[in-house]
Write a protein that holds these residues in place. Structure first.
Motif, PDB file in Angstrom:
ATOM      1  N   ARG A  71      44.476  32.636  48.281  1.00 36.07           N
ATOM      2  CA  ARG A  71      43.081  32.826  47.842  1.00 36.07           C
ATOM      3  C   ARG A  71      42.790  34.299  47.569  1.00 36.07           C
ATOM      4  O   ARG A  71      42.058  34.639  46.625  1.00 36.07           O
ATOM      5  CB  ARG A  71      42.125  32.266  48.898  1.00 36.07           C
ATOM      6  CG  ARG A  71      42.224  30.752  49.070  1.00 36.07           C
ATOM      7  CD  ARG A  71      41.142  30.215  49.980  1.00 36.07           C
ATOM      8  NE  ARG A  71      41.344  28.799  50.244  1.00 36.07           N
ATOM      9  CZ  ARG A  71      41.950  28.312  51.316  1.00 36.07           C
ATOM     10  NH1 ARG A  71      42.409  29.139  52.249  1.00 36.07           N
ATOM     11  NH2 ARG A  71      42.105  27.008  51.481  1.00 36.07           N
ATOM     12  N   GLN A  72      43.351  35.175  48.388  1.00 39.32           N
ATOM     13  CA  GLN A  72      43.166  36.601  48.150  1.00 39.32           C
ATOM     14  C   GLN A  72      43.817  37.022  46.833  1.00 39.32           C
ATOM     15  O   GLN A  72      43.253  37.811  46.070  1.00 39.32           O
ATOM     16  CB  GLN A  72      43.747  37.399  49.325  1.00 39.32           C
ATOM     17  CG  GLN A  72      42.944  37.262  50.609  1.00 39.32           C
ATOM     18  CD  GLN A  72      43.726  37.699  51.840  1.00 39.32           C
ATOM     19  OE1 GLN A  72      44.806  38.271  51.742  1.00 39.32           O
ATOM     20  NE2 GLN A  72      43.180  37.396  53.013  1.00 39.32           N
ATOM     21  N   HIS A  73      44.994  36.499  46.558  1.00 40.20           N
ATOM     22  CA  HIS A  73      45.668  36.791  45.292  1.00 40.20           C
ATOM     23  C   HIS A  73      44.821  36.326  44.110  1.00 40.20           C
ATOM     24  O   HIS A  73      44.671  37.047  43.108  1.00 40.20           O
ATOM     25  CB  HIS A  73      47.031  36.102  45.250  1.00 40.20           C
ATOM     26  CG  HIS A  73      48.074  36.785  46.077  1.00 40.20           C
ATOM     27  ND1 HIS A  73      49.385  36.346  46.134  1.00 40.20           N
ATOM     28  CD2 HIS A  73      48.023  37.883  46.876  1.00 40.20           C
ATOM     29  CE1 HIS A  73      50.080  37.140  46.923  1.00 40.20           C
ATOM     30  NE2 HIS A  73      49.268  38.073  47.396  1.00 40.20           N
ATOM     31  N   LEU A  74      44.252  35.128  44.202  1.00 42.71           N
ATOM     32  CA  LEU A  74      43.429  34.605  43.120  1.00 42.71           C
ATOM     33  C   LEU A  74      42.181  35.466  42.915  1.00 42.71           C
ATOM     34  O   LEU A  74      41.751  35.688  41.771  1.00 42.71           O
ATOM     35  CB  LEU A  74      43.027  33.160  43.420  1.00 42.71           C
ATOM     36  CG  LEU A  74      44.155  32.128  43.310  1.00 42.71           C
ATOM     37  CD1 LEU A  74      43.701  30.773  43.854  1.00 42.71           C
ATOM     38  CD2 LEU A  74      44.611  31.972  41.862  1.00 42.71           C
ATOM     39  N   HIS A  75      41.608  35.973  43.992  1.00 42.62           N
ATOM     40  CA  HIS A  75      40.435  36.841  43.897  1.00 42.62           C
ATOM     41  C   HIS A  75      40.793  38.141  43.177  1.00 42.62           C
ATOM     42  O   HIS A  75      40.041  38.610  42.295  1.00 42.62           O
ATOM     43  CB  HIS A  75      39.902  37.135  45.301  1.00 42.62           C
ATOM     44  CG  HIS A  75      38.725  38.062  45.317  1.00 42.62           C
ATOM     45  ND1 HIS A  75      37.563  37.826  44.611  1.00 42.62           N
ATOM     46  CD2 HIS A  75      38.535  39.255  45.961  1.00 42.62           C
ATOM     47  CE1 HIS A  75      36.709  38.805  44.816  1.00 42.62           C
ATOM     48  NE2 HIS A  75      37.273  39.688  45.619  1.00 42.62           N
ATOM     49  N   ILE A  76      41.942  38.720  43.512  1.00 41.74           N
ATOM     50  CA  ILE A  76      42.383  39.951  42.855  1.00 41.74           C
ATOM     51  C   ILE A  76      42.594  39.712  41.361  1.00 41.74           C
ATOM     52  O   ILE A  76      42.194  40.535  40.519  1.00 41.74           O
ATOM     53  CB  ILE A  76      43.676  40.476  43.516  1.00 41.74           C
ATOM     54  CG1 ILE A  76      43.388  40.952  44.948  1.00 41.74           C
ATOM     55  CG2 ILE A  76      44.281  41.626  42.705  1.00 41.74           C
ATOM     56  CD1 ILE A  76      44.640  41.228  45.769  1.00 41.74           C
ATOM     57  N   LEU A  77      43.196  38.594  41.016  1.00 39.28           N
ATOM     58  CA  LEU A  77      43.413  38.265  39.608  1.00 39.28           C
ATOM     59  C   LEU A  77      42.087  38.131  38.859  1.00 39.28           C
ATOM     60  O   LEU A  77      41.958  38.601  37.715  1.00 39.28           O
ATOM     61  CB  LEU A  77      44.214  36.976  39.479  1.00 39.28           C
ATOM     62  CG  LEU A  77      45.678  37.032  39.921  1.00 39.28           C
ATOM     63  CD1 LEU A  77      46.307  35.638  39.841  1.00 39.28           C
ATOM     64  CD2 LEU A  77      46.483  38.014  39.080  1.00 39.28           C
ATOM     65  N   SER A  78      41.101  37.512  39.483  1.00 37.59           N
ATOM     66  CA  SER A  78      39.799  37.356  38.835  1.00 37.59           C
ATOM     67  C   SER A  78      39.143  38.707  38.584  1.00 37.59           C
ATOM     68  O   SER A  78      38.532  38.923  37.524  1.00 37.59           O
ATOM     69  CB  SER A  78      38.882  36.477  39.695  1.00 37.59           C
ATOM     70  OG  SER A  78      39.381  35.158  39.778  1.00 37.59           O
ATOM     71  N   LEU A  79      39.263  39.623  39.529  1.00 37.81           N
ATOM     72  CA  LEU A  79      38.693  40.954  39.346  1.00 37.81           C
ATOM     73  C   LEU A  79      39.398  41.710  38.225  1.00 37.81           C
ATOM     74  O   LEU A  79      38.751  42.368  37.398  1.00 37.81           O
ATOM     75  CB  LEU A  79      38.793  41.741  40.660  1.00 37.81           C
ATOM     76  CG  LEU A  79      37.916  41.226  41.808  1.00 37.81           C
ATOM     77  CD1 LEU A  79      38.258  41.968  43.100  1.00 37.81           C
ATOM     78  CD2 LEU A  79      36.435  41.399  41.470  1.00 37.81           C
ATOM     79  N   LEU A  80      40.717  41.606  38.177  1.00 38.28           N
ATOM     80  CA  LEU A  80      41.458  42.285  37.111  1.00 38.28           C
ATOM     81  C   LEU A  80      41.127  41.684  35.752  1.00 38.28           C
ATOM     82  O   LEU A  80      40.991  42.400  34.752  1.00 38.28           O
ATOM     83  CB  LEU A  80      42.961  42.198  37.378  1.00 38.28           C
ATOM     84  CG  LEU A  80      43.473  43.024  38.563  1.00 38.28           C
ATOM     85  CD1 LEU A  80      44.943  42.706  38.835  1.00 38.28           C
ATOM     86  CD2 LEU A  80      43.299  44.525  38.303  1.00 38.28           C
ATOM     87  N   GLU A  81      40.965  40.374  35.704  1.00 32.33           N
ATOM     88  CA  GLU A  81      40.622  39.710  34.451  1.00 32.33           C
ATOM     89  C   GLU A  81      39.266  40.192  33.938  1.00 32.33           C
ATOM     90  O   GLU A  81      39.062  40.329  32.724  1.00 32.33           O
ATOM     91  CB  GLU A  81      40.606  38.194  34.647  1.00 32.33           C
ATOM     92  CG  GLU A  81      40.369  37.405  33.379  1.00 32.33           C
ATOM     93  CD  GLU A  81      40.427  35.906  33.630  1.00 32.33           C
ATOM     94  OE1 GLU A  81      40.845  35.177  32.712  1.00 32.33           O
ATOM     95  OE2 GLU A  81      40.071  35.460  34.743  1.00 32.33           O
ATOM     96  N   ALA A  82      38.370  40.486  34.872  1.00 30.34           N
ATOM     97  CA  ALA A  82      37.034  40.963  34.503  1.00 30.34           C
ATOM     98  C   ALA A  82      36.991  42.475  34.270  1.00 30.34           C
ATOM     99  O   ALA A  82      35.920  43.019  33.974  1.00 30.34           O
ATOM    100  CB  ALA A  82      36.033  40.583  35.600  1.00 30.34           C
ATOM    101  N   GLY A  83      38.144  43.142  34.401  1.00 32.17           N
ATOM    102  CA  GLY A  83      38.188  44.591  34.195  1.00 32.17           C
ATOM    103  C   GLY A  83      37.614  45.391  35.355  1.00 32.17           C
ATOM    104  O   GLY A  83      37.321  46.583  35.197  1.00 32.17           O
ATOM    105  N   LYS A  84      37.482  44.758  36.517  1.00 31.28           N
ATOM    106  CA  LYS A  84      36.915  45.436  37.685  1.00 31.28           C
ATOM    107  C   LYS A  84      38.047  45.991  38.554  1.00 31.28           C
ATOM    108  O   LYS A  84      38.296  45.543  39.669  1.00 31.28           O
ATOM    109  CB  LYS A  84      36.046  44.463  38.480  1.00 31.28           C
ATOM    110  CG  LYS A  84      34.857  43.919  37.689  1.00 31.28           C
ATOM    111  CD  LYS A  84      34.041  42.924  38.507  1.00 31.28           C
ATOM    112  CE  LYS A  84      32.849  42.412  37.725  1.00 31.28           C
ATOM    113  NZ  LYS A  84      32.040  41.429  38.511  1.00 31.28           N
ATOM    114  N   ASN A  85      38.740  46.995  38.026  1.00 31.68           N
ATOM    115  CA  ASN A  85      39.940  47.490  38.699  1.00 31.68           C
ATOM    116  C   ASN A  85      39.632  48.212  39.998  1.00 31.68           C
ATOM    117  O   ASN A  85      40.451  48.177  40.931  1.00 31.68           O
ATOM    118  CB  ASN A  85      40.723  48.401  37.752  1.00 31.68           C
ATOM    119  CG  ASN A  85      41.473  47.621  36.693  1.00 31.68           C
ATOM    120  OD1 ASN A  85      40.884  46.795  35.997  1.00 31.68           O
ATOM    121  ND2 ASN A  85      42.766  47.862  36.568  1.00 31.68           N
TER     122      ASN A  85
END
Length: 294
Positions: free
Chosen positions: A253-267
């Motif tokens: 779940r933590q990995h999926l959250h990180i991916l969602s942030l990167l997808e949104a450009g929220k590095n």
């Protein structure tokens, strides 16, 4: 069985595990060079393994285009009883338990694990490729002392804690959509039951692919080289940590959250989430030190 044939069969199993773990859909291209890079082998055994998988109907070959996934791999389909892999894991356990000296003759290893000369060479080639053993002058082998204590694994995570959040903040950071979706599918596979059914090899490699892919998207060659090196040398203790799998759902779940942030450009947020994730893992590993010791 010849040495080359034994290596090819090992690669067959690794390719099948990759298709299974990442739930690659029918029609996915399987470039030989990409597989060679991922599995850290030459293209020769990869090409032979793909030909064997074509014979089994798992992949299909298209003229002038290469190999493609022919059907879903619902369960792991072993190409043959993998004596080498069983011996590999037993050797790892023996090292971590202190039952095997850090320097040992090849003949001793062959007799201890009941291997042919070709099988022994295949196992030792894998160990050398992964970076936790090397051939000594003559016929002996020396294993890395870096891998034999729980503190080694914890130290590797502290190194990653300094590196990985920073990689996500590199100028020009780009995680392409295809990689993002591949990583997301692998994490969802775990949450859908893979945590219980995947092998230690699969669990370790899935985590390695996630973290290396995110660092590779930084384009910083120094970061990329460092993460690959630390992932090679932490493999043994990582295997042992899979005995306790209760933490893997939270990690996915933590990995999926990180991916969602990167997808949104929220590095910036993704970098902090990566830091939190690795700190969470450090805490979890510290709590299972007894498992890591054996």
């Amino acid at each position: 069985m010849t040495q080359d044939r034994s290596i090819a069969l090992q690669v067959v199993n690794q390719i099948v595990a990759l298709i299974h773990a990442e739930q690659l859909p029918v029609g996915t291209h399987l470039p030989a060079q990409m597989l060679a890079d991922r599995l850290r082998v030459s293209r020769s055994p990869v090409n032979e393994a793909l030909a064997l998988l074509h014979e089994k109907g798992i992949v299909t070959r298209e003229k002038h285009r290469g190999f493609f996934v022919a059907r879903p791999v619902e369960t792991l389909e072993a190409a043959a009883p993998d004596t080498v892999t069983a011996a590999y894991f037993q050797l790892a356990e023996d090292l971590l338990d202190g039952d095997l000296p850090m320097e040992v003759a090849e003949q001793t290893l062959r007799a201890r694990y009941g291997l042919t000369a070709a099988q022994l060479n295949t196992m030792l080639t894998r160990i050398a490729r992964e970076g936790w053993g090397e051939r000594k002058p003559g016929y002996g082998w020396q294993f890395s002392t870096m891998l034999t204590t729980p503190d080694s694994l914890l130290q590797s995570y502290r190194m990653r804690l300094a590196l990985e959040p920073a990689a996500l903040l590199e100028p020009g950071y780009t995680l392409d959509a295809r990689t993002l979706e591949r990583l997301r599918a692998a994490e969802q596979h775990l949450l859908d039951g893979g945590i219980e059914t995947d092998t230690a090899d699969q669990l370790h490699d899935r985590g390695v692919r996630f973290h290396e892919a995110l660092v590779e998207a930084s384009g910083n060659a120094f970061f990329i080289d460092a993460i690959r090196r630390v992932n090679r040398v932490r493999r043994l203790l990582s295997y042992r940590s899979t005995r306790n799998r209760t933490r893997y759902a939270a990690h996915a779940r933590q990995h999926l959250h990180i991916l969602s942030l990167l997808e949104a450009g929220k590095n910036e947020e993704a970098s902090q989430a990566m830091r939190d994730h690795l700190e969470h893992t450090l805490t979890a590993l510290a709590s299972i030190r007894g498992v890591l010791r054996g």
